[in-house]
Write a protein that holds these residues in place. Structure first.
Motif, mmCIF file in Angstrom:
data_model
loop_
_atom_site.group_PDB
_atom_site.id
_atom_site.type_symbol
_atom_site.label_atom_id
_atom_site.label_comp_id
_atom_site.label_asym_id
_atom_site.label_seq_id
_atom_site.Cartn_x
_atom_site.Cartn_y
_atom_site.Cartn_z
ATOM 1 N N LEU A 86 -20.906 61.160 -34.605
ATOM 2 C CA LEU A 86 -20.349 60.406 -33.491
ATOM 3 C C LEU A 86 -19.560 59.237 -34.060
ATOM 4 O O LEU A 86 -20.110 58.415 -34.807
ATOM 5 C CB LEU A 86 -21.492 59.918 -32.612
ATOM 6 N N ARG A 112 -18.334 67.997 -33.976
ATOM 7 C CA ARG A 112 -19.356 69.048 -33.985
ATOM 8 C C ARG A 112 -19.305 69.812 -35.303
ATOM 9 O O ARG A 112 -18.282 69.874 -35.960
ATOM 10 C CB ARG A 112 -19.126 70.019 -32.838
ATOM 11 N N TYR A 124 -27.082 68.312 -34.298
ATOM 12 C CA TYR A 124 -26.674 67.016 -34.819
ATOM 13 C C TYR A 124 -25.158 67.011 -34.970
ATOM 14 O O TYR A 124 -24.573 67.942 -35.528
ATOM 15 C CB TYR A 124 -27.342 66.728 -36.160
ATOM 16 N N MET A 164 -30.612 71.753 -29.316
ATOM 17 C CA MET A 164 -30.049 70.465 -29.732
ATOM 18 C C MET A 164 -29.379 70.635 -31.094
ATOM 19 O O MET A 164 -29.831 71.440 -31.912
ATOM 20 C CB MET A 164 -31.146 69.413 -29.843
ATOM 21 N N SER A 186 -25.829 61.823 -34.662
ATOM 22 C CA SER A 186 -26.467 61.757 -33.359
ATOM 23 C C SER A 186 -26.897 63.145 -32.905
ATOM 24 O O SER A 186 -26.255 64.143 -33.227
ATOM 25 C CB SER A 186 -25.487 61.155 -32.350
ATOM 26 N N LYS A 187 -27.986 63.196 -32.160
ATOM 27 C CA LYS A 187 -28.486 64.469 -31.636
ATOM 28 C C LYS A 187 -27.911 64.674 -30.242
ATOM 29 O O LYS A 187 -28.021 63.803 -29.379
ATOM 30 C CB LYS A 187 -30.013 64.442 -31.571
ATOM 31 N N ARG A 188 -27.264 65.833 -30.031
ATOM 32 C CA ARG A 188 -26.665 66.168 -28.742
ATOM 33 C C ARG A 188 -27.055 67.583 -28.354
ATOM 34 O O ARG A 188 -27.380 68.411 -29.198
ATOM 35 C CB ARG A 188 -25.120 66.110 -28.832
ATOM 36 N N LYS A 189 -26.960 67.863 -27.079
ATOM 37 C CA LYS A 189 -27.254 69.197 -26.579
ATOM 38 C C LYS A 189 -26.055 70.106 -26.849
ATOM 39 O O LYS A 189 -24.904 69.713 -26.651
ATOM 40 C CB LYS A 189 -27.539 69.133 -25.081
ATOM 41 N N CYS A 190 -26.330 71.320 -27.310
ATOM 42 C CA CYS A 190 -25.264 72.293 -27.558
ATOM 43 C C CYS A 190 -24.588 72.652 -26.238
ATOM 44 O O CYS A 190 -25.231 72.706 -25.190
ATOM 45 C CB CYS A 190 -25.830 73.569 -28.182
ATOM 46 N N GLU A 191 -23.284 72.927 -26.295
ATOM 47 C CA GLU A 191 -22.555 73.324 -25.097
ATOM 48 C C GLU A 191 -22.903 74.751 -24.674
ATOM 49 O O GLU A 191 -22.916 75.073 -23.499
ATOM 50 C CB GLU A 191 -21.054 73.208 -25.338
ATOM 51 N N VAL A 208 -16.594 62.942 -30.866
ATOM 52 C CA VAL A 208 -17.728 63.772 -31.266
ATOM 53 C C VAL A 208 -17.221 64.834 -32.239
ATOM 54 O O VAL A 208 -16.342 65.628 -31.894
ATOM 55 C CB VAL A 208 -18.381 64.443 -30.036
#
Length: 173
Positions: free
Chosen positions: A160, A42, A157, A155, A145-150, A40
């Motif tokens: 990946l 970021r 992008y 959300m 890909s769309k992921r949740k922020c830590e 991933v």
């Protein structure tokens, strides 16, 4: 010279082969495939509507032996160039949209949303071009890909980098 001909009565006869019980056919879904976890990438800059304005060019150690660091940096550089070209326009429209938001009941933010979607599509096309040019041959697949922020519930992008599964080549078709 005499030629021995087979019995012509048995010429058209179809014989059924007997299957052996110990022979086992395995479908491809049940074959074990080794596929490591995806990498991933970021965003390293400011986020506007989930899309970061740049990605870090630091080479991940997981990709050592899979892709050359120079190729990786070139690919990330192309993505960053696309973001650098498109996002300043988005920010200008965002500021204009925020100033006029009260008068237009939020409709002034639509150009920003459309421009952000266009930027995402251009990055996806760029990554697909990179995949076809190089990474599919190396057994990798890059995608946005769309992921949740830590750190929050928002959300974001991310890029990946997936490893394509290796199929066993010792098995005939």
């Amino acid at each position: 010279m005499s030629v021995l001909l087979p019995n012509m009565a048995d010429f058209d006869t179809i014989y059924e082969l007997e299957d052996e019980e110990d022979e086992h056919v395995v479908s491809e879904e049940h074959l074990p495939r080794y596929c490591p976890e995806p990498v991933v990438m970021r965003g390293a800059g400011h986020i506007t509507f989930g899309l970061s304005n740049r990605f870090d060019t630091e080479f991940p150690s997981v990709l050592t032996g899979k892709v050359a660091p120079e190729e990786f940096k070139t690919s990330i550089g192309r993505v960053n160039a696309c973001l650098k070209k498109n996002l300043p326009v988005n920010v200008k429209w965002l500021l204009c949209g925020c100033l006029c938001c009260c008068c237009t009941v939020g409709c002034s933010l639509w150009p920003v949303i459309c421009l952000n979607k266009r930027t995402r599509r251009s990055i996806q096309k760029l990554l697909e071009w990179e995949n076809n040019r190089l990474y599919h041959k190396l057994g990798l697949h890059w995608k946005l890909s769309k992921r949740k922020c830590e750190s929050s519930n928002m959300m974001e992008y991310v890029i990946l980098i997936e490893f394509l599964p290796k199929y066993p080549i010792f098995r005939p078709d």
